[in-house]
Design a protein around this motif. Sequence first.
Motif, PDB file in Angstrom:
ATOM      1  N   ARG A  44     -12.855  16.209  -2.081  1.00 33.58           N
ATOM      2  CA  ARG A  44     -12.272  15.559  -0.901  1.00 33.58           C
ATOM      3  C   ARG A  44     -11.650  14.205  -1.244  1.00 33.58           C
ATOM      4  O   ARG A  44     -11.474  13.354  -0.375  1.00 33.58           O
ATOM      5  N   LEU A  45     -11.310  14.015  -2.521  1.00 29.02           N
ATOM      6  CA  LEU A  45     -10.551  12.827  -2.912  1.00 29.02           C
ATOM      7  C   LEU A  45      -9.318  12.713  -2.017  1.00 29.02           C
ATOM      8  O   LEU A  45      -8.655  13.714  -1.733  1.00 29.02           O
ATOM      9  N   CYS A  46      -9.015  11.508  -1.560  1.00 23.81           N
ATOM     10  CA  CYS A  46      -7.903  11.297  -0.620  1.00 23.81           C
ATOM     11  C   CYS A  46      -6.622  11.958  -1.127  1.00 23.81           C
ATOM     12  O   CYS A  46      -6.164  11.682  -2.246  1.00 23.81           O
ATOM     13  N   ILE A  47      -6.042  12.799  -0.299  1.00 27.30           N
ATOM     14  CA  ILE A  47      -4.841  13.546  -0.672  1.00 27.30           C
ATOM     15  C   ILE A  47      -3.642  12.634  -0.917  1.00 27.30           C
ATOM     16  O   ILE A  47      -2.723  12.957  -1.661  1.00 27.30           O
ATOM     17  N   GLY A  48      -3.649  11.451  -0.303  1.00 29.51           N
ATOM     18  CA  GLY A  48      -2.510  10.543  -0.401  1.00 29.51           C
ATOM     19  C   GLY A  48      -2.689   9.394  -1.375  1.00 29.51           C
ATOM     20  O   GLY A  48      -1.962   8.390  -1.303  1.00 29.51           O
ATOM     21  N   GLU A  49      -3.636   9.513  -2.322  1.00 31.80           N
ATOM     22  CA  GLU A  49      -3.915   8.405  -3.246  1.00 31.80           C
ATOM     23  C   GLU A  49      -2.666   7.948  -4.004  1.00 31.80           C
ATOM     24  O   GLU A  49      -2.334   6.756  -4.033  1.00 31.80           O
ATOM     25  N   HIS A  50      -1.938   8.871  -4.634  1.00 34.73           N
ATOM     26  CA  HIS A  50      -0.759   8.500  -5.434  1.00 34.73           C
ATOM     27  C   HIS A  50       0.348   7.937  -4.536  1.00 34.73           C
ATOM     28  O   HIS A  50       1.039   6.979  -4.905  1.00 34.73           O
ATOM     29  N   PHE A  51       0.503   8.539  -3.368  1.00 29.83           N
ATOM     30  CA  PHE A  51       1.493   8.059  -2.392  1.00 29.83           C
ATOM     31  C   PHE A  51       1.195   6.604  -2.028  1.00 29.83           C
ATOM     32  O   PHE A  51       2.081   5.738  -2.050  1.00 29.83           O
ATOM     33  N   ALA A  52      -0.063   6.319  -1.688  1.00 30.02           N
ATOM     34  CA  ALA A  52      -0.455   4.964  -1.263  1.00 30.02           C
ATOM     35  C   ALA A  52      -0.298   3.951  -2.390  1.00 30.02           C
ATOM     36  O   ALA A  52       0.212   2.837  -2.170  1.00 30.02           O
ATOM     37  N   MET A  53      -0.722   4.296  -3.594  1.00 31.46           N
ATOM     38  CA  MET A  53      -0.637   3.360  -4.714  1.00 31.46           C
ATOM     39  C   MET A  53       0.816   3.028  -5.043  1.00 31.46           C
ATOM     40  O   MET A  53       1.162   1.871  -5.307  1.00 31.46           O
ATOM     41  N   MET A  54       1.689   4.044  -5.033  1.00 29.75           N
ATOM     42  CA  MET A  54       3.097   3.794  -5.324  1.00 29.75           C
ATOM     43  C   MET A  54       3.726   2.922  -4.233  1.00 29.75           C
ATOM     44  O   MET A  54       4.474   1.992  -4.517  1.00 29.75           O
ATOM     45  N   GLU A  55       3.418   3.243  -2.974  1.00 30.26           N
ATOM     46  CA  GLU A  55       3.956   2.474  -1.848  1.00 30.26           C
ATOM     47  C   GLU A  55       3.523   1.007  -1.925  1.00 30.26           C
ATOM     48  O   GLU A  55       4.341   0.091  -1.774  1.00 30.26           O
ATOM     49  N   MET A  56       2.233   0.767  -2.175  1.00 31.30           N
ATOM     50  CA  MET A  56       1.729  -0.607  -2.234  1.00 31.30           C
ATOM     51  C   MET A  56       2.330  -1.372  -3.413  1.00 31.30           C
ATOM     52  O   MET A  56       2.701  -2.539  -3.276  1.00 31.30           O
ATOM     53  N   ALA A  57       2.440  -0.708  -4.559  1.00 33.69           N
ATOM     54  CA  ALA A  57       3.037  -1.365  -5.738  1.00 33.69           C
ATOM     55  C   ALA A  57       4.486  -1.752  -5.462  1.00 33.69           C
ATOM     56  O   ALA A  57       4.934  -2.852  -5.821  1.00 33.69           O
ATOM     57  N   LEU A  58       5.231  -0.872  -4.814  1.00 33.99           N
ATOM     58  CA  LEU A  58       6.637  -1.150  -4.496  1.00 33.99           C
ATOM     59  C   LEU A  58       6.755  -2.328  -3.529  1.00 33.99           C
ATOM     60  O   LEU A  58       7.598  -3.217  -3.719  1.00 33.99           O
ATOM     61  N   ILE A  59       5.922  -2.359  -2.501  1.00 33.84           N
ATOM     62  CA  ILE A  59       5.967  -3.451  -1.517  1.00 33.84           C
ATOM     63  C   ILE A  59       5.610  -4.782  -2.174  1.00 33.84           C
ATOM     64  O   ILE A  59       6.284  -5.800  -1.967  1.00 33.84           O
ATOM     65  N   VAL A  60       4.550  -4.785  -2.980  1.00 32.00           N
ATOM     66  CA  VAL A  60       4.130  -6.018  -3.667  1.00 32.00           C
ATOM     67  C   VAL A  60       5.257  -6.527  -4.569  1.00 32.00           C
ATOM     68  O   VAL A  60       5.616  -7.720  -4.537  1.00 32.00           O
ATOM     69  N   ARG A  61       5.858  -5.663  -5.362  1.00 35.76           N
ATOM     70  CA  ARG A  61       6.905  -6.101  -6.303  1.00 35.76           C
ATOM     71  C   ARG A  61       8.181  -6.535  -5.595  1.00 35.76           C
ATOM     72  O   ARG A  61       8.799  -7.530  -5.982  1.00 35.76           O
ATOM     73  N   LYS A  62       8.577  -5.790  -4.573  1.00 37.09           N
ATOM     74  CA  LYS A  62       9.797  -6.156  -3.825  1.00 37.09           C
ATOM     75  C   LYS A  62       9.622  -7.527  -3.171  1.00 37.09           C
ATOM     76  O   LYS A  62      10.559  -8.335  -3.138  1.00 37.09           O
ATOM     77  N   PHE A  63       8.442  -7.784  -2.664  1.00 40.15           N
ATOM     78  CA  PHE A  63       8.197  -9.065  -1.992  1.00 40.15           C
ATOM     79  C   PHE A  63       8.173 -10.210  -3.001  1.00 40.15           C
ATOM     80  O   PHE A  63       8.902 -11.201  -2.849  1.00 40.15           O
ATOM     81  N   TYR A  64       7.349 -10.097  -4.032  1.00 30.94           N
ATOM     82  CA  TYR A  64       7.150 -11.236  -4.932  1.00 30.94           C
ATOM     83  C   TYR A  64       8.306 -11.450  -5.905  1.00 30.94           C
ATOM     84  O   TYR A  64       8.330 -12.455  -6.619  1.00 30.94           O
ATOM     85  N   LYS A  65       9.266 -10.566  -5.910  1.00 33.09           N
ATOM     86  CA  LYS A  65      10.492 -10.816  -6.673  1.00 33.09           C
ATOM     87  C   LYS A  65      11.305 -11.936  -6.021  1.00 33.09           C
ATOM     88  O   LYS A  65      11.952 -12.730  -6.708  1.00 33.09           O
ATOM     89  N   LYS A  66      11.222 -12.035  -4.682  1.00 36.59           N
ATOM     90  CA  LYS A  66      12.067 -12.984  -3.953  1.00 36.59           C
ATOM     91  C   LYS A  66      11.314 -14.007  -3.117  1.00 36.59           C
ATOM     92  O   LYS A  66      11.877 -15.039  -2.759  1.00 36.59           O
TER      93      LYS A  66
END
Length: 444
Positions: free
Chosen positions: A392-414
């Motif tokens: 029952r490992l969360c089905i969206g683990e990879h989706f969530a990690m990629m989304e969070m990494a993208l948001i963090v990088r897009k924000f802290y670039k600028k």
Amino acid sequence: MASQFSYPPEITGKRKLYALLNGVKDPLGVISGNHAIFGDSYYLKASFTDKKFIFTQDKEFIEYILKQNHKNYFKSEIQSITLGKYLGNGLLTNNGKDWLQQRRLIQPGFSKAKIANLVSIMDEEIDKVFQPFDREPEVDLYDLFHTLAFNIVAKTLFSSDIEENEVKELGKIITEVQEVFAKEVRLPFYTQVLQALGVIKKTIQKSERSKAIIQNVLDKRRNSGEEKNDLLDMLIHSRYEDTGLPMSDQQLVDEMLILFIAGHETTANALSFIFFEISQHPDTEKKLRLEIEESGEHAFTTESLMKKSFTTNVIKEAMRLHSPAWAMDRQALEDDRFKDYSWEKGTLIILYISGLHRNPKYWDRPDDFIPERFDDENARNFAYYPFGAGPRLCIGEHFAMMEMALIVRKFYKKFHFRSHQETLEKKALVTLRTTSLRGKIIKI
């Protein structure tokens, strides 16, 4: 009956009364306090319902329940029935054969290859939200992340345009449902009071409204005749192996609702904690910004977002300290035992993930924010389960990690976020959340 079994140390007397009186208001404080007194596992027998609970923050015990002997455990009635009456019969609340059928139907929509194709859509939604930051606004990032994460789920999984007022309405309903659910679970005798006052009936009506919003998304897709090649198309066209029949509309709506909630709620809560920790640790922000600069445009590719990096270390460490999935429950289908303990069928096991993640037995300086700890080559074996474990490992683990990494990088670039808060108020409902994260966005 219980004397035939060897339960962990039992909470009784004044401490039990204290736990009962304060469990609704401060479950994290109460459960952590109980573990500090009684050790990594303890037993509590509910006075009013006669239910037996084992709470544990022991890594091996948790792995035994989630992995080694998972077939002997279902999600408890707390989730399958109490939460299910509000959210329906989707992946989060389902059990057994029904759950396995649904998981097999939905799993292909969350493969790494499928998720990789969603980066450009995520990118577009993030840019829309970050655009006004040129004006250096005062913001509440908690609200902003909930809107952003919801829009990302709507666009990536269901290619759907939901009106902003409907997004806000759904968010409000989800919060209200969680608050009523928390009272029902932590004060079982209070359920009768909530029922008598009509609170449960009103809350079910609100959840029906949320399902009507989701049904509208489904109807629009069907009426459009378009093929979007997204998760929604996959769900509509999927067929059960045994009958060859599609999912009913009710099942489709239940699954969509769960994916909307799980897909945005935990991610938005995690992002609030991630940005708070970065705001409190200038050296972390400096190191993060350096990684983004050195990676150039490659920082935003699927390959870069999915691989191990300082960005993912920051995300993992924030989720260790503030795990949105702060506890999980399982109910024993048959009598069972683990090491010195044994318990009878029907016992509820509460896997206290927040306690596990700060247990000094497993973590050096457990209350400190140290992203570098995840550089350890043994990190895979850490006492760390923010997405659960086992089948029952969360089905969206990879989706969530990629989304969070993208948001963090897009924000802290600028941008830089200057928090107006030095501490965060935490609210432990179905997920762990903060109530706000106020501050100023500064363009760099």
